[in-house]
Write an enzyme that holds these catalytic residues in place. Structure first.
Site, PDB file in Angstrom:
ATOM      1  N   GLN A 107       0.829  -1.217   0.000  1.00 17.65           N
ATOM      2  CA  GLN A 107       0.000   0.000   0.000  1.00 17.65           C
ATOM      3  C   GLN A 107       0.860   1.262   0.000  1.00 17.65           C
ATOM      4  O   GLN A 107       0.440   2.305  -0.489  1.00 17.65           O
ATOM      5  CB  GLN A 107      -0.926   0.031   1.226  1.00 17.65           C
ATOM      6  CG  GLN A 107      -2.015  -1.019   1.235  1.00 17.65           C
ATOM      7  CD  GLN A 107      -1.601  -2.262   1.987  1.00 17.65           C
ATOM      8  OE1 GLN A 107      -0.431  -2.649   1.971  1.00 17.65           O
ATOM      9  NE2 GLN A 107      -2.541  -2.892   2.645  1.00 17.65           N
ATOM     10  N   LYS A 116      -1.105  -1.477  10.460  1.00 21.08           N
ATOM     11  CA  LYS A 116      -0.546  -2.413   9.472  1.00 21.08           C
ATOM     12  C   LYS A 116       0.700  -3.131  10.001  1.00 21.08           C
ATOM     13  O   LYS A 116       1.546  -2.524  10.655  1.00 21.08           O
ATOM     14  CB  LYS A 116      -0.219  -1.607   8.208  1.00 21.08           C
ATOM     15  CG  LYS A 116       0.385  -2.377   7.057  1.00 21.08           C
ATOM     16  CD  LYS A 116      -0.429  -3.582   6.630  1.00 21.08           C
ATOM     17  CE  LYS A 116      -1.866  -3.239   6.273  1.00 21.08           C
ATOM     18  NZ  LYS A 116      -2.733  -4.430   6.162  1.00 21.08           N
ATOM     19  N   ASP A 160      -5.852   1.188  12.606  1.00 22.88           N
ATOM     20  CA  ASP A 160      -7.111   0.502  12.293  1.00 22.88           C
ATOM     21  C   ASP A 160      -7.983   0.366  13.522  1.00 22.88           C
ATOM     22  O   ASP A 160      -9.205   0.286  13.426  1.00 22.88           O
ATOM     23  CB  ASP A 160      -6.832  -0.868  11.677  1.00 22.88           C
ATOM     24  CG  ASP A 160      -6.186  -0.667  10.322  1.00 22.88           C
ATOM     25  OD1 ASP A 160      -4.960  -0.438  10.286  1.00 22.88           O
ATOM     26  OD2 ASP A 160      -6.919  -0.649   9.321  1.00 22.88           O
TER      27      ASP A 160
HETATM   28  O1  MRU Z   1      -5.029  -3.390   5.117  1.00 25.78           O
HETATM   29  P1  MRU Z   1      -5.326  -1.934   4.904  1.00 25.78           P
HETATM   30  O2  MRU Z   1      -4.734  -1.382   3.658  1.00 25.78           O
HETATM   31  O3  MRU Z   1      -6.788  -1.635   5.035  1.00 25.78           O
HETATM   32  O4  MRU Z   1      -4.577  -1.245   6.124  1.00 25.78           O
HETATM   33  C1  MRU Z   1      -4.621   0.144   6.263  1.00 25.78           C
HETATM   34  C2  MRU Z   1      -3.817   0.626   7.391  1.00 25.78           C
HETATM   35  O5  MRU Z   1      -3.188  -0.131   8.119  1.00 25.78           O
HETATM   36  C3  MRU Z   1      -3.864   2.076   7.659  1.00 25.78           C
HETATM   37  O6  MRU Z   1      -2.673   2.520   8.231  1.00 25.78           O
HETATM   38  C4  MRU Z   1      -5.015   2.336   8.641  1.00 25.78           C
HETATM   39  O7  MRU Z   1      -6.213   1.805   8.154  1.00 25.78           O
HETATM   40  C5  MRU Z   1      -5.201   3.760   8.887  1.00 25.78           C
HETATM   41  S1  MRU Z   1      -5.931   4.505   7.502  1.00 25.78           S
HETATM   42  C6  MRU Z   1      -6.212   6.113   7.725  1.00 25.78           C
END
Ligand code: MRU
Length: 377
Positions: free
Chosen positions: A208, A260, A249
């Site tokens: 990402q 993450k 999250d």
């Molecule tokens: O697996 P993902 O791409 O949904 O994980 C996203 C993250 O870990 C972001 O850092 C988190 O959602 C914060 S988003 C503002």
């Protein structure tokens, strides 16, 4: 934020067609801009599960629209409660870690509970999803303003050199409705003319950082460099990182930050090098009920194929290549928990606080009653 100078959000109602929700299908970025139509809850749950949309705040808003679409498509002849419970369960099972998903479902259910007719429920759910989207934009912008003060302080000590910020995954506008959480402060600082440079962790296995954060920053003109995930510690030892800024999250009310996979290792390295480590935390990502993040926050395990294969652009299309010996097993934990003791502070829409329950509740005093009712404080 803008794509090729045109303003976009990540999710919106199709103009002239309230039965269709449109999203940017992030699986195609940074190579192609693909807009996807969502017409029912199944399509919405699939978009969340398969990460066409991702990032905690966006997952929440997408789920809110999912509930709206489920109501629109409710069969006339079946019991609504039973139907809705089954539909919502599909959303709940799509991605377990981001608390925004459950928060959005609960907000929708509360909003529609007293409405008498299905028509009224549909209208309220539509308005509620739109409100949650708009509020997310305001929340992120506020986080950006508070985080800006941190960057300004560091810039003041740097004497005409860029502030180097390291970020992990994508906590950018693509993870929210607009602005982003961690990136909001970066955009605010850049727009104010502060010299900044962002180290972007590629963020295996789904990359990402490499594919989404780098693309966003490039679109906005923010200087940045993509690095392999293991590079951060080395950069910190050399004085090349001034601030680590990540999203979340789910952050427990105790201040432990789930984000993450790999975030924890960045926090450890930051601590060892006396570098400030901040998490940008909208209140929609705070779990007010969790006292023990390590025990009670579910860590999503995704398909090991995401580790076994890498995807990239090749001859005009996205291709997948195998990285491992074909018989080697793989594991794919999507998140980890960074303990509060490693976190310098949380940047919320109401200001910056320490990563502990007292400090968080001082910003959100209305939540104290919840904890008292649960006998936790
Ligand atoms: O697996 P993902 O791409 O949904 O994980 C996203 C993250 O870990 C972001 O850092 C988190 O959602 C914060 S988003 C503002």
């Amino acid at each position: 934020m803008k794509i090729n100078k045109v303003p976009y959000r990540t999710i919106w109602v199709k103009p002239g067609d309230p039965a269709t929700i449109q999203v940017i299908d992030q699986r195609h970025l940074p190579h192609q801009l693909v807009i996807e139509n969502l017409a029912d809850l199944d399509q919405t749950a699939r978009a969340i599960r398969e990460m066409h949309v991702r990032g905690a705040p966006l997952i929440g808003v997408a789920a809110a629209y999912g509930v709206y679409l489920a109501l629109r498509n409710a069969p006339k002849d079946s019991a609504l409660d039973h139907y809705l419970r089954n539909e919502i369960q599909k959303l709940r099972e799509s991605r377990p870690t981001a608390i925004n998903l459950e928060w959005a479902i609960q907000t929708q259910l509360k909003a529609i509970e007293s409405a008498g007719s299905i028509e009224q429920k549909i209208k309220i759910a539509f308005e509620t999803a739109g409100r949650l989207a708009d509020e997310d934009v305001k929340t992120c912008e506020k986080i950006g303003e508070h985080g800006l003060t941190l960057i300004e302080r560091i810039a003041g000590q740097k004497k005409n050199e860029p502030v180097n910020i390291l970020t992990h995954c994508n906590a950018g506008w693509l993870a929210c409705v607009d602005w982003g959480t961690a990136t909001a402060s970066i955009y605010k600082a850049f727009d104010k003319g502060i010299q900044i440079h962002v180290w972007v962790d590629e963020t295996r296995p789904r990359n990402q950082g490499a594919s989404l954060t780098a693309w966003e920053l490039l679109q906005h003109g923010v200087p940045h460099t993509v690095i392999a995930d293991n590079t951060g510690g080395h950069l910190m030892q050399r004085g090349l990182v001034d601030l680590v800024l990540v999203g979340t999250d789910r952050t427990a009310v105790t201040g432990d930050v789930t984000n993450k996979i790999g975030t924890y290792l960045k926090a450890l390295a930051a601590k060892d090098n006396q570098i400030p480590f901040y998490a940008a935390v909208p209140s929609t990502s705070i779990d007010w009920n969790v006292q023990n993040a390590f025990r009670d926050i579910p860590i999503e395990e995704r398909n090991p194929d995401e580790v076994r294969y890498a995807e990239g652009w090749c001859e005009g299309e996205i291709k997948k290549v195998l990285l491992l010996p074909k018989d080697s097993p793989a594991k794919n934990y999507a998140f980890d928990v960074t303990p509060a003791k490693l976190v310098s502070g949380l940047i919320t829409e109401r200001g910056i606080c320490q990563a502990n329950q007292e400090s968080i509740l001082a910003l959100f005093p209305e939540k104290r009653a919840n904890l008292l009712a649960m006998g936790k404080k």
